[in-house]
Design a protein around this motif. Structure first.
Motif, mmCIF file in Angstrom:
data_model
loop_
_atom_site.group_PDB
_atom_site.id
_atom_site.type_symbol
_atom_site.label_atom_id
_atom_site.label_comp_id
_atom_site.label_asym_id
_atom_site.label_seq_id
_atom_site.Cartn_x
_atom_site.Cartn_y
_atom_site.Cartn_z
ATOM 1 N N ARG A 1 -1.703 2.761 2.017
ATOM 2 C CA ARG A 1 -1.923 2.380 3.416
ATOM 3 C C ARG A 1 -3.247 2.926 3.911
ATOM 4 N N ASP A 2 -3.781 2.269 4.893
ATOM 5 C CA ASP A 2 -5.009 2.722 5.538
ATOM 6 C C ASP A 2 -4.621 3.493 6.805
ATOM 7 N N GLU A 3 -4.363 4.782 6.656
ATOM 8 C CA GLU A 3 -4.038 5.642 7.798
ATOM 9 C C GLU A 3 -4.891 6.898 7.695
ATOM 10 N N LEU A 4 -5.525 7.258 8.804
ATOM 11 C CA LEU A 4 -6.456 8.375 8.774
ATOM 12 C C LEU A 4 -5.755 9.723 8.781
ATOM 13 N N ARG A 5 -4.495 9.744 9.259
ATOM 14 C CA ARG A 5 -3.715 10.975 9.285
ATOM 15 C C ARG A 5 -2.383 10.708 8.597
ATOM 16 N N PRO A 6 -2.292 10.976 7.289
ATOM 17 C CA PRO A 6 -1.078 10.620 6.542
ATOM 18 C C PRO A 6 0.172 11.255 7.140
ATOM 19 N N GLY A 7 1.203 10.423 7.311
ATOM 20 C CA GLY A 7 2.457 10.930 7.854
ATOM 21 C C GLY A 7 3.671 10.496 7.068
ATOM 22 N N GLY A 8 3.476 9.529 6.161
ATOM 23 C CA GLY A 8 4.610 9.033 5.389
ATOM 24 C C GLY A 8 5.430 8.046 6.193
ATOM 25 N N PHE A 9 6.220 7.263 5.473
ATOM 26 C CA PHE A 9 7.068 6.264 6.143
ATOM 27 C C PHE A 9 8.279 6.006 5.265
#
Length: 770
Positions: A239-247
């Protein structure tokens, strides 16, 4: 222009939208129930949720059934609910590089039609959403909230109205809000009553489609324990997320997905295919690697890595892919095929049971004797050489399990079809499709070269040598018998062909000539095998010619050493000085030890090179021959203080072989074990047998050998020995090569195997009893 006095205000009629639009758009834009739920899950992801739960309640009962979707995202305010959720085709997620407020995720949807998924699933929708107060997010409890929204949408009531304009005053949509601060932020959607009764068939179809909604973790995890070589992709970009948080998505209640078989099945993968297309560097890398399981079965299997700089006129796209292939068998049904993921969510229908987007099933049904066309067209890429038979090795979707990972940054030109199933066919997607299929075809070529040909040759050679060993006389080697047999069959075919032609039976003569061609083909195969070893064995043979003279020389030196010892004893006896006499006797003792060591070497060399060792094949007593060989290595074993454990019965015998061959087999295996065992280490020599074969195993406590990559040590001149042992010398790297050649002669095998407890390395040879 009209005169001023004649100008009149003209009121134009406005647009009106029938409420039937919801049903029409819902059917058009949301194709199936699983697609509808995927859209609702994506809404939770866009709301910065890290967890979403899908709960089925009595879904086989239309009256009481419900589906509940709950997440721990930032929630919605009344204004956001009105502008975002209630506005069809809204713009809240459109714009340049729009991202979520906390994790800064690229939004997965831009058309604003995800809420129509609720219409697809149920007659009514209840919404309860707690809005984030924009304070710091707590890692344990999520987003703090101080505001709650409650809303209800009655789709049936809306459709009874004439136009959308009538909805506001109808009461079909109800919204209220209040202050709240006790619970964390999040949204819950309750869909009930359901539009469709979910029976067993419907649930199974749903499980099939959503079990891989997000990429299975086993595809993303490091594969170091599975592959024989280092994987190409250490970390995959999902995924393109600047602050990884998981899903995380959890299916509960009636929608709980049955436990899958995948984790246990992954160990059965045969090959790993990886693709890394770097958009920034415009570089394509494809890696094909055998797993440890494959290398243990096909020991010459090797991987291949293709690196290419992409031309400037090729589509500018970035993506990654990982595909696990299974050679013998199928993946569990719900994981078969290669799926496409966009920002971490599966894009239907790619990878469905009836979808063949890579044309694997089509080519499997049509496979034939041909070189793979995609690879042939890339001949300038310096690929492994192809084969006219490799087309037979093409497999369908059931043999592959994989994922293609796309992000909006890497594949910005891709656009979803209106029904949310698949991408519009453009240059970017065509490039992705062709590249993934090229990687799979490359794996087919490498696998065919490493396994299919080897398997056929191994089966044919092993069977041939076993039969030859059974029929050969006691004084013949199996290969010598084969050559004589081929010669006799060729002569018989020639004689029969001549006789047939003499009396005019030309058809019979032609049949005999065909037999002759087949016989000569066997001769060529055997000749090729023997020629491949000829150079190596010529060198050894030239040394062997000198062995007889060398043995006599060793025996002469041993006699001289004995004479020196006796002379020293006599001088010591006449010496009056006690100290000098003691030293002389010590030197005499060393001379006797030299004599004994020379004698043992002479006996050993005579066993190996003497005529008796090669005169007649017979069953050899293992214990007696083993003791002779160990005596040869006694000095090295004593110097290293090795503990030798022998588990060989006194009556243990080999199948019929030449005595010199057993001596050579034992010597080569024990020599390696002694060399590579640490001081104070352990050796273990054991035999075993069953009704079909005799096994000999030599184990040691030295450095561990990687079984998956151990085949290379059977190649000529593969020696890791650098230090020269005063007794064993420096290894030439031919011991295991010769051992394999001797064992192959009888249709047997030799290989590295898992050692017993307390040992690090084990080599086992097996000879057929017949």
């Amino acid at each position: 222009m009209w005169p001023a006095e004649k100008q009149k205000a003209v009121r134009l009629p406005g647009f009106s939208v029938d409420t039937k639009l919801f049903r029409e758009l819902g059917e058009l834009l949301v194709g199936r129930e699983s697609t509808a739920l995927i859209e609702l899950i994506k809404n939770a992801y866009d709301a910065d949720a890290t967890k979403v739960a899908i709960v089925g309640e009595a879904i086989d009962d239309l009256g009481a059934g419900a589906i509940v979707v709950s997440d721990n995202g930032i929630g919605m305010s009344e204004k956001e609910f009105a502008s975002g959720f209630l506005r069809i085709a809204g713009r809240s997620k459109t714009g340049t590089d729009r991202r979520s407020p906390w994790f800064e995720r690229r939004y997965t949807g831009e058309k604003g039609v995800g809420r129509l998924a609720a219409h697809k699933l149920a007659h009514k929708l209840s919404v309860r959403s707690r809005r984030w107060n924009e304070e710091e997010r707590d890692t344990l409890h999520g987003f703090p909230a101080s505001y709650e929204l409650a809303a209800e949408i009655d789709w049936d009531a809306i459709e009874e109205l004439e136009t959308i304009a009538d909805i506001e005053e109808s009461g079909a949509v109800k919204v209220e809000s209040k202050k709240r601060s006790k619970e964390s932020a999040g949204t819950q959607l309750r869909l009930a009553p359901l539009r469709r009764q979910w029976g067993e068939r419907e649930r199974n179809q749903f499980f099939q489609e959503v079990s891989t909604l997000t990429p299975p973790e086993i595809l993303l995890a490091p594969l170091d324990d599975i592959t024989a070589t280092k994987p190409l992709l250490d970390q995959m970009s999902v995924r393109d997320e600047l602050r990884p948080g998981g899903f995380e998505v959890n299916y509960l209640g009636d929608l709980a997905i049955p436990e899958g078989e995948l984790p246990a099945a992954v160990a059965g993968a045969s090959w790993v295919i990886e693709v890394d297309c770097d958009r920034q560097q415009r570089k394509l890398t494809i890696s094909v690697s055998p797993t440890r399981r494959t290398v243990s079965e096909y020991t010459n299997a090797e991987g291949f890595v293709l690196e290419r700089k992409l031309p400037s006129d090729s589509p500018n796209v970035g993506f990654q892919a990982r595909i696990l292939q299974k050679s013998n068998g199928q993946w569990p049904a719900r994981y078969q095929g290669v799926r496409v993921y966009y920002e971490g969510f599966r894009v239907l229908p790619y990878g469905d049971a009836k979808d063949d987007w890579l044309q694997l099933d089509r080519d499997y049904r049509a496979r034939g004797h041909n070189e793979l066309g995609r690879l042939r067209r890339r001949s300038e890429w310096d690929l492994p050489p192809g084969s006219q038979l490799e087309g037979l090795a093409v497999q369908g979707n059931t043999a592959v399990f994989g994922a293609v990972l796309l992000t909006r940054t890497g594949a910005s030109d891709l656009q979803m079809l209106v029904n949310r199933e698949g991408f519009l066919p453009n240059e970017q997607f065509t490039f992705i499709e062709e590249t993934v299929r090229l990687a799979i075809d490359l794996q087919v070529r490498v696998r065919y070269a490493a396994t299919s040909t080897v398997k056929q040759a191994r089966r044919a050679t092993s069977g041939r040598q076993k039969r030859a060993a059974e029929r050969a006389s006691s004084g013949q080697s199996p290969s010598a018998h084969l050559l004589r047999d081929i010669h006799q069959r060729a002569q018989a075919s020639i004689s029969n062909a001549r006789s047939a032609m003499t009396v005019g039976r030309f058809a019979d003569a032609q049949a005999e000539i065909a037999k002759l061609e087949e016989t000569l083909g066997s001769a060529v195969e055997l000749s090729d095998e023997m020629t491949s070893e000829a150079t190596m064995f010529r060198v050894l043979a030239s040394i062997g010619l000198e062995h007889a003279a060398f043995v006599h020389e060793v025996r002469s030196i041993s006699l001289v050493a004995q004479s020196v010892a006796e002379a020293l004893d006599r001088v010591a006896a006449a010496e009056e000085n006690i100290g000098r006499a003691k030293k002389l006797r010590a030197i005499a003792a060393e001379s006797r030890e030299i004599r004994e060591r020379l004698r043992r070497n002479a006996v050993y060399l005579a066993d190996v090179t003497g005529i008796e060792g090669r005169r007649r094949r017979s069953r050899q007593g293992v214990r007696d021959r083993l003791e002779r060989v160990l005596a040869f290595f006694d000095a090295s074993i004593h110097k290293k203080a090795l503990a030798v454990r022998i588990q060989v019965d006194e009556d243990a015998v080999t199948p019929p072989i030449f005595p010199a061959e057993l001596t050579a087999l034992l010597s080569n295996l024990i020599s390696n074990a002694v060399k590579f065992t640490e001081e104070g280490g352990r050796l273990h020599i054991s035999t075993n047998e069953d009704k079909d074969s005799f096994q000999l195993k030599v184990e040691n406590s030295g450095a561990r050998v990687d079984i998956a990559a151990a085949e290379k040590w059977f190649e000529p001149f593969r020696s890791t020995s650098i230090d020269i042992d005063e007794s064993l010398g420096q290894g030439m790297g031919l011991g295991l090569t010769i051992t394999r050649s001797l064992v192959d002669e009888y249709g047997g095998r030799v290989r590295f195997v898992a050692p017993s407890e307390g040992y690090e390395t084990a080599v086992e040879l097996e000879l057929p009893k017949k």
